[in-house]
Design a protein around this motif. Structure first.
Motif, PDB file in Angstrom:
ATOM      1  N   LYS A  95       0.905  -1.316  -0.164  1.00 24.28           N
ATOM      2  CA  LYS A  95       0.186  -0.111   0.037  1.00 24.28           C
ATOM      3  C   LYS A  95       0.951   1.435  -0.086  1.00 24.28           C
ATOM      4  O   LYS A  95       2.050   1.128   0.348  1.00 24.28           O
ATOM      5  CB  LYS A  95      -0.589  -0.112   1.283  1.00 24.28           C
ATOM      6  CG  LYS A  95      -2.057  -0.978   1.332  1.00 24.28           C
ATOM      7  CD  LYS A  95      -3.005  -1.030   2.466  1.00 24.28           C
ATOM      8  CE  LYS A  95      -4.278  -0.366   1.951  1.00 24.28           C
ATOM      9  NZ  LYS A  95      -4.989  -0.389   3.411  1.00 24.28           N
TER      10      LYS A  95
ATOM     11  N   TYR B 294       2.622   0.396   6.952  1.00 16.79           N
ATOM     12  CA  TYR B 294       1.751  -0.289   7.906  1.00 16.79           C
ATOM     13  C   TYR B 294       2.271   0.005   9.303  1.00 16.79           C
ATOM     14  O   TYR B 294       1.290   0.323  10.313  1.00 16.79           O
ATOM     15  CB  TYR B 294       1.938  -1.577   7.773  1.00 16.79           C
ATOM     16  CG  TYR B 294       1.107  -2.718   8.594  1.00 16.79           C
ATOM     17  CD1 TYR B 294      -0.509  -2.576   8.103  1.00 16.79           C
ATOM     18  CD2 TYR B 294       1.383  -3.303   9.618  1.00 16.79           C
ATOM     19  CE1 TYR B 294      -1.190  -3.451   8.703  1.00 16.79           C
ATOM     20  CE2 TYR B 294       0.421  -3.952  10.400  1.00 16.79           C
ATOM     21  CZ  TYR B 294      -1.043  -4.093   9.766  1.00 16.79           C
ATOM     22  OH  TYR B 294      -1.769  -4.879  10.626  1.00 16.79           O
TER      23      TYR B 294
ATOM     24  N   SER C 128      -6.092  -0.821   8.175  1.00 17.49           N
ATOM     25  CA  SER C 128      -5.835  -2.468   8.305  1.00 17.49           C
ATOM     26  C   SER C 128      -6.707  -3.534   7.419  1.00 17.49           C
ATOM     27  O   SER C 128      -6.513  -4.441   7.160  1.00 17.49           O
ATOM     28  CB  SER C 128      -5.712  -2.871   9.638  1.00 17.49           C
ATOM     29  OG  SER C 128      -6.895  -2.914  10.129  1.00 17.49           O
TER      30      SER C 128
ATOM     31  N   GLN D  17      -6.287  -5.722   4.324  1.00 18.47           N
ATOM     32  CA  GLN D  17      -4.900  -6.234   4.374  1.00 18.47           C
ATOM     33  C   GLN D  17      -4.752  -7.671   3.672  1.00 18.47           C
ATOM     34  O   GLN D  17      -5.653  -8.455   3.831  1.00 18.47           O
ATOM     35  CB  GLN D  17      -4.487  -6.686   5.934  1.00 18.47           C
ATOM     36  CG  GLN D  17      -4.121  -5.413   6.642  1.00 18.47           C
ATOM     37  CD  GLN D  17      -2.846  -4.875   5.932  1.00 18.47           C
ATOM     38  OE1 GLN D  17      -1.842  -5.843   5.797  1.00 18.47           O
ATOM     39  NE2 GLN D  17      -2.798  -3.710   5.522  1.00 18.47           N
TER      40      GLN D  17
ATOM     41  N   TYR E  63      -1.839  -6.883  14.358  1.00 15.05           N
ATOM     42  CA  TYR E  63      -2.292  -7.645  13.285  1.00 15.05           C
ATOM     43  C   TYR E  63      -3.495  -8.030  13.400  1.00 15.05           C
ATOM     44  O   TYR E  63      -3.774  -9.144  13.892  1.00 15.05           O
ATOM     45  CB  TYR E  63      -1.336  -8.584  12.910  1.00 15.05           C
ATOM     46  CG  TYR E  63      -0.044  -8.300  12.431  1.00 15.05           C
ATOM     47  CD1 TYR E  63       0.345  -7.534  11.169  1.00 15.05           C
ATOM     48  CD2 TYR E  63       1.216  -8.565  13.306  1.00 15.05           C
ATOM     49  CE1 TYR E  63       1.563  -7.167  10.887  1.00 15.05           C
ATOM     50  CE2 TYR E  63       2.408  -8.140  12.822  1.00 15.05           C
ATOM     51  CZ  TYR E  63       2.518  -7.619  11.682  1.00 15.05           C
ATOM     52  OH  TYR E  63       3.822  -7.144  11.311  1.00 15.05           O
ATOM     53  N   PRO E  64      -4.790  -7.247  13.266  1.00 13.35           N
ATOM     54  CA  PRO E  64      -6.041  -7.629  13.402  1.00 13.35           C
ATOM     55  C   PRO E  64      -6.515  -8.836  12.729  1.00 13.35           C
ATOM     56  O   PRO E  64      -7.091  -9.678  13.232  1.00 13.35           O
ATOM     57  CB  PRO E  64      -6.977  -6.315  13.240  1.00 13.35           C
ATOM     58  CG  PRO E  64      -5.993  -5.359  12.882  1.00 13.35           C
ATOM     59  CD  PRO E  64      -4.459  -5.817  12.656  1.00 13.35           C
ATOM     60  N   GLN E  65      -5.941  -8.939  11.647  1.00 12.80           N
ATOM     61  CA  GLN E  65      -6.508 -10.194  10.698  1.00 12.80           C
ATOM     62  C   GLN E  65      -5.861 -11.457  11.213  1.00 12.80           C
ATOM     63  O   GLN E  65      -6.423 -12.309  11.079  1.00 12.80           O
ATOM     64  CB  GLN E  65      -5.915  -9.840   9.204  1.00 12.80           C
ATOM     65  CG  GLN E  65      -4.653  -9.853   8.782  1.00 12.80           C
ATOM     66  CD  GLN E  65      -3.920  -8.499   9.216  1.00 12.80           C
ATOM     67  OE1 GLN E  65      -4.383  -7.624   9.832  1.00 12.80           O
ATOM     68  NE2 GLN E  65      -2.690  -8.517   8.444  1.00 12.80           N
TER      69      GLN E  65
END
Lengths: 378, 196
Positions: A331, A335, B14, B17, B95-97
C-alpha cells in the motif's frame, strides 16, 4: 509521645521526613516533562521521570499518510536536528522501494546532517549554559548557531524543519557558490567554538559543578542501553558513522570522541568535541563531493512497497543512535513506523544517576543526558 | 470508544490487508546470504531447533521468530552466548487479521566489536483481544526486563500503546499517555484518528 497528641497536632515521625517534589512540566529546569523527586533534606532518594507532555502521536499519524507526505511531520520531534531525525526513515523507504541514490546527493545529505548536528548541539549547549546560570554561554552558542542556520537556509530554503531529505536523494541541488560560503562559515564557526573551552569547559565553576556528579560507569552505560554522547562519555567507543557507515561516511575519515570519566562534565564535553569533528567531516565532504550531477531520482507518484517487508535503519543523530523500524505492505502508506530515539533510550539513566545526588545537581545531571523531551515523546 | 462505526468514512488502514502478514523466509530466491549473519542464525537454530524460526537474513540484520513461552530462554542465550547486551528498540505491531499483536525487540551489542553493526530482530506474538481491558485480558507476554534492563521504558510504552501486559515487569504504569486516558490503546489499528 507523639501518639498522645490530638490528631493534626502530631509531630512528623523521623522516617516520614521524605518530601515528594514535582519538578516540571513548567519549570525551566525540566523542559517539557515532569521529574518527580523524593528528597531527604538536600539529597534525592528516588526519582521518577514522567514524560509525555509533548506526545503528538507521530507514529500513529505515519500510518495514515503515504511515504512522501510523512516527510514533513516525521522531522518534527527535533526541529533543530530535522535532517537527522528524517534520515533513517528516508534510508528505510529507499530500501523498501529499492531506490539507488546518486553520489552527489549522498554528499549533500552528509553535509546537511553534520550541519544539523552542530545546530542542535549549539542549542543544547546554550540551554546547558543557562541551566547552570552561565548566561554568556547562553548568548554565544545561540548567536553562533545563526552562521549554520544561514547555511541551511541557503541550502534548503528553511531555517529549521527543512524537509530536505526525500527518498531518492535531496529535494534541491546546492545553490551556486555554496561550497565556498560553506567552507568560510564552517572555518569561522570552528574558530568560534574553540573559544568556548576558555569560557566554559575550563571554567572552574563549571568543573566544580559537574565533575564527579552523576557518574555512569562503563558497565552500567552498556547495561542501561544508553547511546550517543552519554555512552561515549562513559568510555564506550561506539559511533554509528564509524560502526555502521551509511551513505558516504565510509569514504570519510571520522574520528570518534571518547571520554572515560562518565560524569556530567564528560557528557557535556563530548558533544562539543563532536562539533569540532563535524567541521572536519564537512570540509572532507566538500572536497570529495562530485562537482556536478543529479541529486534526486525521480519517483513514480504515490510509490508502494511491493510485498510485506520490514526494515530497521539507524543513523547517528545529535542525541545518539536513531533507529526507524518500518513495516510495509503493498500500500502507499506504511503499515507501521516506529522511531527509536536516543532521548528515550537515555531517559532510563536519569533515575539511576540522580539517586543519592544533591537536588542542586539535578539540572546539570539531567541536561547532560542530552535529552530532548519532544523527541522522547514523539 | 473510538470505533469504525462512528463514521463510515473512517476506516482503520488495516481492513483490506492481505491475509499473510507473518514474515516467512523466501526460499524462492536462494541468493547468496551474508555469511556472518547466516552463521548467527544457524547458531540459534542449532540450539533451539523448532522453537525458533528464522524470519529473514539480510546484511547486518537477522530476524528470529519465537513463541511467547520460549522467548526468555532465547533472550538469555542471546545475551550470555552471543553477546547481545542491550535492546535498541522495542516495537509493537498490531495484526487484527491474525488476531495477534507482535512485539519486536531490536537487540544490539556494544561490547563485542564483531557485532557492532549487527541488529538481532527478536519477535514474538501475543493474543489480541477484540475488546481489550489492558492488564486484565489474555494479551500478555513475559517481560525481558530481567534479561535486558534497557527494555524497561520501552515495555511500559508498549503496554499503554497496545495493551500488551508484560508479566514480571516491575513497573507497569503509564508512561506517555495521560493518567485519565480511557479509550482503546491508541496504536492498535482499531483506534482511528478523528477526522482522517
Amino acid at each position: 509521645m507523639t501518639n498522645e497528641l490530638p490528631p493534626g497536632l502530631a509531630l512528623q515521625k523521623v522516617d516520614e521526613r521524605i518530601m515528594t517534589l514535582n519538578v516540571g512540566p513548567q519549570h525551566p529546569g525540566s523542559g517539557h516533562m515532569r521529574i518527580i523527586v523524593q528528597i531527604d533534606g538536600d539529597f534525592i532518594v528516588a526519582c521518577d521521570p514522567d514524560p509525555g507532555y509533548v506526545h503528538r502521536g507521530e507514529e500513529k499519524m505515519a500510518e495514515y499518510r503515504n511515504y512522501i507526505t510523512n516527510i514533513p511531520h516525521l522531522e518534527r520531534p527535533v526541529i533543530h536536528d530535522s535532517c537527522n531525525v528524517l534520515y533513517p526513515y528516508v534510508l528505510g523507504v529507499e530500501e523498501i522501494l529499492g531506490i539507488e541514490v546518486p553520489e552527489r546527493a549522498k554528499y549533500v545529505r552528509v553535509i546537511a546532517s553534520e550541519l544539523n548536528r552542530c545546530i542542535y548541539t549549539m542549542y543544547w549547549l546554550a540551554i546547558y549554559g543557562i541551566f547552570l546560570g552561565h548566561s554568556t554561554m547562553f548568548m554565544w552558542p545561540a548567536g553562533d548557531r545563526e552562521l549554520l542556520i544561514d547555511l541551511m537556509e541557503k541550502m534548503t530554503g528553511a531555517r529549521v524543519t527543512h524537509a530536505h531529505f526525500v527518498p531518492g536523494g535531496v529535494r534541491n541541488d546546492l545553490p551556486p557558490n555554496f561550497e565556498d560560503v560553506c567552507l568560510r562559515q564552517v572555518n569561522y564557526f570552528e574558530k568560534r567554538i574553540k573559544e568556548y573551552a576558555a569560557i566554559f569547559y575550563d571554567n572552574p565553576i563549571l568543573i566544580a559543578r559537574t565533575k564527579d556528579t552523576g557518574v555512569l560507569s562503563r558497565q552500567d552505560a552498556i547495561r542501561l542501553g544508553t547511546t550517543g554522547s552519554v555512552l561515549r562519555a562513559s568510555g564506550v567507543d561506539y559511533d554509528l558513522r564509524k560502526k555502521e557507515p551509511y551513505d558516504v561516511y565510509e569514504e570519510l575519515d571520522v574520528h570518534t570522541n571518547v571520554m572515560t570519566e562518565g560524569d556530567s562534565y564528560a557528557r557535556s564535553k563530548v558533544p562539543w568535541l563532536d562539533m569540532l569533528e563535524s567541521c572536519n567531516i564537512i570540509r572532507q565532504a566538500l572536497q570529495k563531493m562530485p562537482k556536478s550531477g543529479s541529486v534526486r531520482v525521480k519517483l513514480k507518484p504515490n510509490p508502494k512497497g511491493k510485498v510485506f517487508d520490514t526494515v530497521y535503519k539507524r543513523v547517528e543523530s545529535g542525541r545518539g543512535s536513531l533507529g526507524c523500524y518500518i513495516v510495509s505492505n503493498a500500500k502507499p502508506e506504511p503499515y507501521r513506523v516506529k522511531l527509536s530515539v536516543g532521548s528515550f533510550r537515555n531517559l532510563i539513566a536519569l533515575p539511576y544517576l540522580l539517586k543519592g545526588e544533591k537536588l542542586g545537581n539535578m539540572p546539570s545531571v539531567y541536561w547532560s543526558l542530552n535529552y530532548w523531551p519532544v523527541e522522547a515523546d514523539r | 470508544m473510538s470505533s469504525d462505526s462512528d463514521n463510515e468514512q473512517i476506516e482503520a488502514p488495516s481492513d483490506d490487508q492481505p491475509e499473510s502478514t507473518k514474515i516467512t523466509p523466501t526460499p524462492a530466491k536462494e541468493i547468496e546470504l551474508p555469511k556472518f549473519e547466516k552463521g548467527l542464525a544457524d547458531k540459534i537454530v542449532e540450539k533451539f531447533g523448532a522453537k525458533t524460526k528464522v524470519a529473514f537474513v539480510k546484511p547486518d540484520r537477522v530476524g528470529i521468530n519465537v513463541g511467547r513461552d520460549d522467548i526468555k530462554e532465547v533472550a538469555e542465550f542471546l545475551r550470555d552466548v552471543l553477546n547481545f547486551d542491550h535492546a535498541e528498540s522495542v516495537s509493537g505491531v498490531d495484526y487484527p487479521q491474525d488476531k495477534e499483536i507482535e512485539v519486536v525487540y531490536h537487540l544490539g551489542s556494544y561490547t563485542d566489536s564483531t557485532l557492532s553493526s549487527q541488529i538481532l530482530v527478536l519477535s514474538t506474538r501475543a493474543q489480541r483481544e477484540e475488546n481489550p481491558i489492558p492488564g486484565n485480558d489474555a494479551t500478555k507476554l513475559p517481560s525481558l526486563r530481567e534479561i535486558f534492563y534497557s527494555v524497561e521504558f520501552h515495555e511500559r510504552e508498549i503496554f499503554e500503546m497496545f495493551g500488551v501486559y508484560f508479566q514480571g515487569h516491575p513497573d507497569n504504569r503509564r508512561l506517555l499517555l495521560p493518567e485519565d486516558w480511557a479509550d482503546l490503546p491508541p496504536l492498535r489499528k482499531d483506534f482511528a484518528i478523528k477526522g482522517r
